[in-house]
Design an enzyme around this catalytic site. Structure first.
Site, PDB file in Angstrom:
ATOM      1  N   ASP A  12      -0.216   5.181   0.881  1.00 23.62           N
ATOM      2  CA  ASP A  12      -0.310   5.919   1.810  1.00 23.62           C
ATOM      3  C   ASP A  12       0.170   5.404   2.591  1.00 23.62           C
ATOM      4  O   ASP A  12      -0.981   4.086   3.574  1.00 23.62           O
ATOM      5  CB  ASP A  12      -1.690   7.262   1.980  1.00 23.62           C
ATOM      6  CG  ASP A  12      -2.052   7.361   0.794  1.00 23.62           C
ATOM      7  OD1 ASP A  12      -0.381   7.984  -0.372  1.00 23.62           O
ATOM      8  OD2 ASP A  12      -2.669   7.577  -0.401  1.00 23.62           O
ATOM      9  N   ASP A  40       0.916  -1.367  -0.115  1.00 25.13           N
ATOM     10  CA  ASP A  40       0.154   0.076   0.052  1.00 25.13           C
ATOM     11  C   ASP A  40       0.565   1.297  -0.101  1.00 25.13           C
ATOM     12  O   ASP A  40       2.328   1.130   0.263  1.00 25.13           O
ATOM     13  CB  ASP A  40      -0.955  -0.019   1.092  1.00 25.13           C
ATOM     14  CG  ASP A  40      -1.597   1.135   1.591  1.00 25.13           C
ATOM     15  OD1 ASP A  40      -2.341   0.947   0.763  1.00 25.13           O
ATOM     16  OD2 ASP A  40      -1.626   1.846   2.342  1.00 25.13           O
TER      17      ASP A  40
HETATM   18  C1  BG6 Z   1      -5.285   6.260  -0.444  1.00 27.87           C
HETATM   19  C2  BG6 Z   1      -6.362   6.785   0.109  1.00 27.87           C
HETATM   20  O1  BG6 Z   1      -4.508   6.016  -1.446  1.00 27.87           O
HETATM   21  O2  BG6 Z   1      -6.157   6.647  -2.069  1.00 27.87           O
HETATM   22  C3  BG6 Z   1      -7.330   7.649   0.934  1.00 27.87           C
HETATM   23  O3  BG6 Z   1      -5.936   6.295   1.901  1.00 27.87           O
HETATM   24  C4  BG6 Z   1      -7.866   8.096  -0.626  1.00 27.87           C
HETATM   25  O4  BG6 Z   1      -7.294   8.282   2.047  1.00 27.87           O
HETATM   26  C5  BG6 Z   1      -7.542   6.667  -1.722  1.00 27.87           C
HETATM   27  O5  BG6 Z   1      -8.850   8.505  -0.542  1.00 27.87           O
HETATM   28  C6  BG6 Z   1      -8.276   8.285  -2.676  1.00 27.87           C
HETATM   29  O6  BG6 Z   1      -6.884   9.298  -3.149  1.00 27.87           O
HETATM   30  P1  BG6 Z   1      -6.942  10.133  -4.821  1.00 27.87           P
HETATM   31  O7  BG6 Z   1      -5.238   9.756  -4.397  1.00 27.87           O
HETATM   32  O8  BG6 Z   1      -6.947   9.167  -6.059  1.00 27.87           O
HETATM   33  O9  BG6 Z   1      -7.605  10.475  -4.399  1.00 27.87           O
HETATM   34 MG    MG Z   2      -2.424   3.140   3.556  1.00 30.20          MG
END
Ligand code: BG6
Ligand code: MG
Length: 214
Positions: free
Chosen positions: A9, A7
Site C-alpha cells: 500500500d 511494501d
Molecule cells: C498496511 C496498511 O499495508 O496494512 C495499513 O498500510 C493497514 O494502513 C495494514 O492497517 C493492515 O491491513 P489489513 O488489510 O490487514 O487490514
Molecule cells: Mg505503505
C-alpha cells in the site's frame, strides 16, 4: 544488493483511500472523530493497532477484546468490498515495467506488507506471480516498525537481510527496514524521511539504484 522487498500500500497500489472510507464508516457509526490526518498515522500499522489509534478518541464505555475484534472485522468487510473494485489498471505501467526490468537485471523480488489482504489485492491487480516470495500480515506477529515482515521476506528468499533493499512509503516501514539492518528506499512521504538511505521520487528511479547484476 541481490533483492528488493516492496511494501504494497502506497508503493505498488494506493489503497489508503479505501482504508479511510472503511474506518470512517466504522468511526461514524460509533460517534468517533476520524479524519485524513489520523488516517495517515495508520500507514504500515496492523489492523488491530490501527483500531487502537482510532479508539484514542472513543469516549464510550470500555470495550472488551471481543468487541474490538468485531469492530476490526466490520471494518475489514467494508474494506474488502471496496477492494473488489480494483483491477489491473490500478497498477501503473511504470511499476510493472520497472519490476520486469529489475528481474531482467538479476534481482529477486519480494513483498513485505503488514496487510492480511495482500494476496487478495495482488490477485485483483494481476500481480500474484510477480514475486519470488510474499511476506504479509498473515505470517507475522509484530507489525512495522518491527522488522519481522521484512526479515521473513529475506528468509523466504534465502538471502541475508543485508543483501535486500526495502522500498517503503511509510516512516514505520523505513524504521522497520533499518531495525532489520536493511537498506531502505523511500517514496512518497518517506522520500523526505532522514532515515531513508535512497530517497526516490518515482518508482522507476529504482533502476538508478539497482544496477544490472548480470
Ligand atoms: C498496511 C496498511 O499495508 O496494512 C495499513 O498500510 C493497514 O494502513 C495494514 O492497517 C493492515 O491491513 P489489513 O488489510 O490487514 O487490514
Ligand atoms: Mg505503505
Amino acid at each position: 544488493m541481490k533483492a528488493l522487498i516492496f511494501d504494497l500500500d502506497g508503493v505498488i497500489v494506493f489503497t489508503d483511500k479505501f482504508h479511510y472510507q472503511a474506518w470512517k464508516q466504522m468511526a461514524d457509526e460509533m460517534g468517533i472523530y476520524f479524519d485524513e490526518q489520523i488516517n495517515n498515522r495508520l500507514r504500515g500499522v496492523s489492523r488491530m493497532d490501527s483500531l487502537e489509534i482510532i479508539l484514542e478518541r472513543y469516549e464510550g464505555a470500555p470495550l472488551s477484546q471481543q468487541q474490538k475484534e468485531n469492530l476490526a472485522e466490520k471494518k475489514n468487510e467494508i474494506y474488502r468490498n471496496l477492494l473488489q473494485t480494483m483491477t489491473p489498471s490500478d497498477v501503473s505501467d511504470e511499476v510493472r515495467e520497472t519490476m520486469k526490468e529489475l528481474r531482467m537485471r538479476g534481482y529477486k523480488l519480494a513483498l513485505g506488507s503488514s496487510s492480511k489482504n495482500a494476496k487478495f489485492i495482488l490477485e485483483k491487480v494481476a500481480l500474484s506471480d510477480a514475486f519470488d516470495a510474499i511476506s504479509d500480515g498473515t505470517n507475522i506477529t509484530k507489525s512495522k516498525p518491527d522488522p519481522e515482515v521484512f526479515l521473513k521476506a529475506a528468509e523466504y528468499l534465502n538471502l541475508p537481510a543485508g543483501e535486500c533493499l526495502v522500498v517503503e512509503d511509510a516512516y514505520a516501514g523505513i524504521d522497520a527496514a533499518k531495525a532489520g539492518m536493511m537498506l531502505a528506499a523511500g517514496i512518497g512521504e518517506a522520500e523526505n524521511y532522514d532515515k531513508t538511505d535512497y530517497p526516490i521520487h518515482s518508482f522507476g528511479d529504482l533502476l538508478k539504484i539497482a544496477k544490472p547484476l548480470r
